[in-house]
Design a protein around this motif. Structure first.
Motif, PDB file in Angstrom:
ATOM      1  N   TYR A 177      -0.568 -10.484 -35.760  1.00  0.00           N
ATOM      2  CA  TYR A 177      -1.590 -11.013 -36.652  1.00  0.00           C
ATOM      3  C   TYR A 177      -1.349 -10.620 -38.109  1.00  0.00           C
ATOM      4  N   ARG A 178      -0.458  -9.655 -38.376  1.00  0.00           N
ATOM      5  CA  ARG A 178      -0.229  -9.206 -39.749  1.00  0.00           C
ATOM      6  C   ARG A 178       0.618 -10.151 -40.604  1.00  0.00           C
ATOM      7  N   PRO A 179       1.667 -10.778 -40.070  1.00  0.00           N
ATOM      8  CA  PRO A 179       2.575 -11.557 -40.930  1.00  0.00           C
ATOM      9  C   PRO A 179       1.924 -12.681 -41.716  1.00  0.00           C
ATOM     10  N   GLN A 180       0.740 -13.155 -41.310  1.00  0.00           N
ATOM     11  CA  GLN A 180       0.093 -14.238 -42.048  1.00  0.00           C
ATOM     12  C   GLN A 180      -0.214 -13.850 -43.493  1.00  0.00           C
ATOM     13  N   VAL A 181      -0.268 -12.561 -43.795  1.00  0.00           N
ATOM     14  CA  VAL A 181      -0.541 -12.111 -45.169  1.00  0.00           C
ATOM     15  C   VAL A 181       0.717 -11.546 -45.836  1.00  0.00           C
ATOM     16  N   LEU A 182       1.888 -11.769 -45.229  1.00  0.00           N
ATOM     17  CA  LEU A 182       3.112 -11.124 -45.711  1.00  0.00           C
ATOM     18  C   LEU A 182       4.184 -12.132 -46.104  1.00  0.00           C
ATOM     19  N   GLY A 183       3.785 -13.289 -46.603  1.00  0.00           N
ATOM     20  CA  GLY A 183       4.745 -14.285 -47.034  1.00  0.00           C
ATOM     21  C   GLY A 183       5.533 -13.827 -48.251  1.00  0.00           C
ATOM     22  N   ALA A 184       6.686 -14.442 -48.466  1.00  0.00           N
ATOM     23  CA  ALA A 184       7.548 -14.067 -49.586  1.00  0.00           C
ATOM     24  C   ALA A 184       6.826 -14.215 -50.923  1.00  0.00           C
ATOM     25  N   GLU A 185       5.907 -15.180 -51.026  1.00  0.00           N
ATOM     26  CA  GLU A 185       5.181 -15.386 -52.279  1.00  0.00           C
ATOM     27  C   GLU A 185       4.306 -14.193 -52.646  1.00  0.00           C
TER      28      GLU A 185
ATOM     29  N   TYR B  57     -12.429   6.867 -36.343  1.00  0.00           N
ATOM     30  CA  TYR B  57     -13.796   7.202 -36.740  1.00  0.00           C
ATOM     31  C   TYR B  57     -14.693   5.985 -36.935  1.00  0.00           C
ATOM     32  N   TRP B  58     -14.132   4.889 -37.467  1.00  0.00           N
ATOM     33  CA  TRP B  58     -14.963   3.805 -37.970  1.00  0.00           C
ATOM     34  C   TRP B  58     -14.556   2.444 -37.408  1.00  0.00           C
ATOM     35  N   GLY B  59     -15.524   1.537 -37.372  1.00  0.00           N
ATOM     36  CA  GLY B  59     -15.272   0.125 -37.114  1.00  0.00           C
ATOM     37  C   GLY B  59     -15.913  -0.667 -38.243  1.00  0.00           C
ATOM     38  N   PHE B  60     -15.189  -1.625 -38.814  1.00  0.00           N
ATOM     39  CA  PHE B  60     -15.633  -2.291 -40.030  1.00  0.00           C
ATOM     40  C   PHE B  60     -15.950  -3.768 -39.793  1.00  0.00           C
ATOM     41  N   PRO B  61     -17.231  -4.168 -39.895  1.00  0.00           N
ATOM     42  CA  PRO B  61     -17.542  -5.597 -39.950  1.00  0.00           C
ATOM     43  C   PRO B  61     -17.274  -6.093 -41.376  1.00  0.00           C
ATOM     44  N   PRO B  62     -17.122  -7.401 -41.574  1.00  0.00           N
ATOM     45  CA  PRO B  62     -16.784  -7.903 -42.905  1.00  0.00           C
ATOM     46  C   PRO B  62     -17.714  -7.433 -44.024  1.00  0.00           C
ATOM     47  N   GLU B  63     -19.023  -7.529 -43.825  1.00  0.00           N
ATOM     48  CA  GLU B  63     -19.931  -7.158 -44.913  1.00  0.00           C
ATOM     49  C   GLU B  63     -19.879  -5.655 -45.202  1.00  0.00           C
ATOM     50  N   GLY B  64     -19.729  -4.846 -44.162  1.00  0.00           N
ATOM     51  CA  GLY B  64     -19.581  -3.417 -44.378  1.00  0.00           C
ATOM     52  C   GLY B  64     -18.340  -3.103 -45.195  1.00  0.00           C
ATOM     53  N   LEU B  65     -17.226  -3.793 -44.875  1.00  0.00           N
ATOM     54  CA  LEU B  65     -15.987  -3.582 -45.618  1.00  0.00           C
ATOM     55  C   LEU B  65     -16.133  -4.046 -47.063  1.00  0.00           C
TER      56      LEU B  65
ATOM     57  N   ILE C 104     -11.886 -11.875 -46.669  1.00  0.00           N
ATOM     58  CA  ILE C 104     -11.652 -11.592 -45.256  1.00  0.00           C
ATOM     59  C   ILE C 104     -10.707 -12.666 -44.742  1.00  0.00           C
ATOM     60  N   VAL C 105      -9.494 -12.274 -44.406  1.00  0.00           N
ATOM     61  CA  VAL C 105      -8.458 -13.221 -44.003  1.00  0.00           C
ATOM     62  C   VAL C 105      -8.599 -13.602 -42.534  1.00  0.00           C
ATOM     63  N   ASP C 106      -8.874 -12.598 -41.687  1.00  0.00           N
ATOM     64  CA  ASP C 106      -8.907 -12.891 -40.254  1.00  0.00           C
ATOM     65  C   ASP C 106      -9.602 -11.759 -39.512  1.00  0.00           C
ATOM     66  N   GLU C 107     -10.175 -12.102 -38.384  1.00  0.00           N
ATOM     67  CA  GLU C 107     -10.679 -11.133 -37.413  1.00  0.00           C
ATOM     68  C   GLU C 107     -10.083 -11.522 -36.068  1.00  0.00           C
ATOM     69  N   VAL C 108      -9.414 -10.590 -35.429  1.00  0.00           N
ATOM     70  CA  VAL C 108      -8.750 -10.880 -34.166  1.00  0.00           C
ATOM     71  C   VAL C 108      -9.095  -9.785 -33.155  1.00  0.00           C
ATOM     72  N   GLU C 109      -8.841 -10.102 -31.894  1.00  0.00           N
ATOM     73  CA  GLU C 109      -9.011  -9.102 -30.837  1.00  0.00           C
ATOM     74  C   GLU C 109      -7.671  -8.919 -30.144  1.00  0.00           C
TER      75      GLU C 109
ATOM     76  N   PRO D 231     -11.101  -5.019 -31.578  1.00  0.00           N
ATOM     77  CA  PRO D 231     -11.226  -5.878 -32.766  1.00  0.00           C
ATOM     78  C   PRO D 231     -10.408  -5.336 -33.937  1.00  0.00           C
ATOM     79  N   ARG D 232      -9.765  -6.235 -34.670  1.00  0.00           N
ATOM     80  CA  ARG D 232      -9.036  -5.874 -35.890  1.00  0.00           C
ATOM     81  C   ARG D 232      -9.492  -6.811 -37.000  1.00  0.00           C
ATOM     82  N   ILE D 233      -9.427  -6.326 -38.217  1.00  0.00           N
ATOM     83  CA  ILE D 233      -9.835  -7.129 -39.360  1.00  0.00           C
ATOM     84  C   ILE D 233      -8.762  -7.021 -40.440  1.00  0.00           C
ATOM     85  N   ILE D 234      -8.461  -8.148 -41.075  1.00  0.00           N
ATOM     86  CA  ILE D 234      -7.473  -8.203 -42.148  1.00  0.00           C
ATOM     87  C   ILE D 234      -8.190  -8.731 -43.383  1.00  0.00           C
ATOM     88  N   ALA D 235      -7.991  -8.044 -44.511  1.00  0.00           N
ATOM     89  CA  ALA D 235      -8.653  -8.441 -45.741  1.00  0.00           C
ATOM     90  C   ALA D 235      -7.738  -8.220 -46.942  1.00  0.00           C
ATOM     91  N   VAL D 236      -8.016  -8.960 -48.009  1.00  0.00           N
ATOM     92  CA  VAL D 236      -7.334  -8.750 -49.287  1.00  0.00           C
ATOM     93  C   VAL D 236      -8.380  -8.275 -50.288  1.00  0.00           C
TER      94      VAL D 236
END
Length: 267
Positions: free
Chosen positions: A70-78, A225-233, A247-252, A257-262
């Protein structure tokens, strides 16, 4: 004869798991293409790998990580081309080397190397700090700079970065606001933190974070220690001084649960 009181305790350790097919797919994003003999020497020089690297056709390092697809979607060459990149908690350095391969002008990887204790406790292996990073660095002739440094102390680098990678760490620190502020302080104007961390089962608009008990998330792991919902983050990032949060994505992954954000600094 030793009494029960005198008998030394033997801590149970795990066997190092087989490399996952998912992580081999991630490794294929950075095909190293080394000569087969050199690839095997590099692989075997390190007793425990966290990251999986595609060293040569059919030769991979036996990484512990299970599924980071799920990480490479935010790791493009650009995202990297011509930009300076800081990789926090770099471990074996996969994402630092990937940023370099995708055109980053400068890459620095930092790690406080506490994973050495984690590897010893979990697998009973004494791992030399930065062993995997050094092996790959030599194999590819990399220019990535490595520093032994805690994330809270990145200001000691005395330079700014366009992109900071912070993967799999925020849920493991006792003060997430302090870490985010330290990262915000080393960003160039308009720079961004690419953040991936443990998500939450709370509703996405909940202005809170989950607090986990020791061993509640992963058996035998007392440091989630923590779990982060989008608004909390979003609110934590605001406290740390970021201008915006995407918030780029939330996956399981395997029930977790994992969350990816910029997180972006003001321009």
């Amino acid at each position: 004869m030793l009494s029960a009181e005198d008998t030394p305790l033997v801590q149970e350790v795990e066997l190092v798991p087989e490399t996952s097919a998912a992580e081999r797919a991630v490794a294929d994003l950075l095909p190293i293409g080394a000569e087969r003999g050199l690839a095997e020497l590099a692989r075997d020089a390190v007793p425990v790998w966290f990251h999986t690297f595609a060293l040569a056709p059919g030769i991979y390092t036996p990484g512990l990580a299970r599924d980071h697809r799920y990480r490479p979607q935010v790791l493009g060459a650009e995202r990297f081309f011509g930009r300076s990149v800081l990789d926090i908690g770099t471990f074996d350095g996969f994402y630092a080397f990937l940023a370099e391969a995708r055109g980053a002008s400068r890459v620095v990887g930092v790690d406080n190397e506490q994973y050495v204790d984690w590897i010893r406790g979990r697998f009973g292996v004494d791992l030399e700090p930065a062993a995997g990073f050094d092996a790959i660095h030599r194999l590819i002739g990399s220019q990535v700079e490595y520093r032994r440094l805690d994330a809270l102390d990145v200001g000691e680098l005395d330079e700014g970065f366009d992109v900071v990678l912070c993967f799999g760490m925020l849920h493991r620190v006792s003060d997430p606001v302090a870490i985010l502020k330290a990262l915000a302080d080393v960003l160039e104007p308009g720079g961004e933190v690419i953040l991936e961390t443990y998500g939450s089962t709370l509703a996405s608009d909940t202005p809170a974070i989950e607090v986990h008990a020791s061993g509640d998330v992963y058996a035998g792991d007392d440091f989630v220690y923590w779990g982060f919902p989008p608004e909390g983050l979003r609110r934590l990032a605001g406290l740390a001084g970021f201008g915006s949060v995407e918030i780029v994505d939330e996956v399981e992954i395997d029930g977790h649960p994992r969350i990816i954000a910029v997180l972006r600094a003001e321009a």
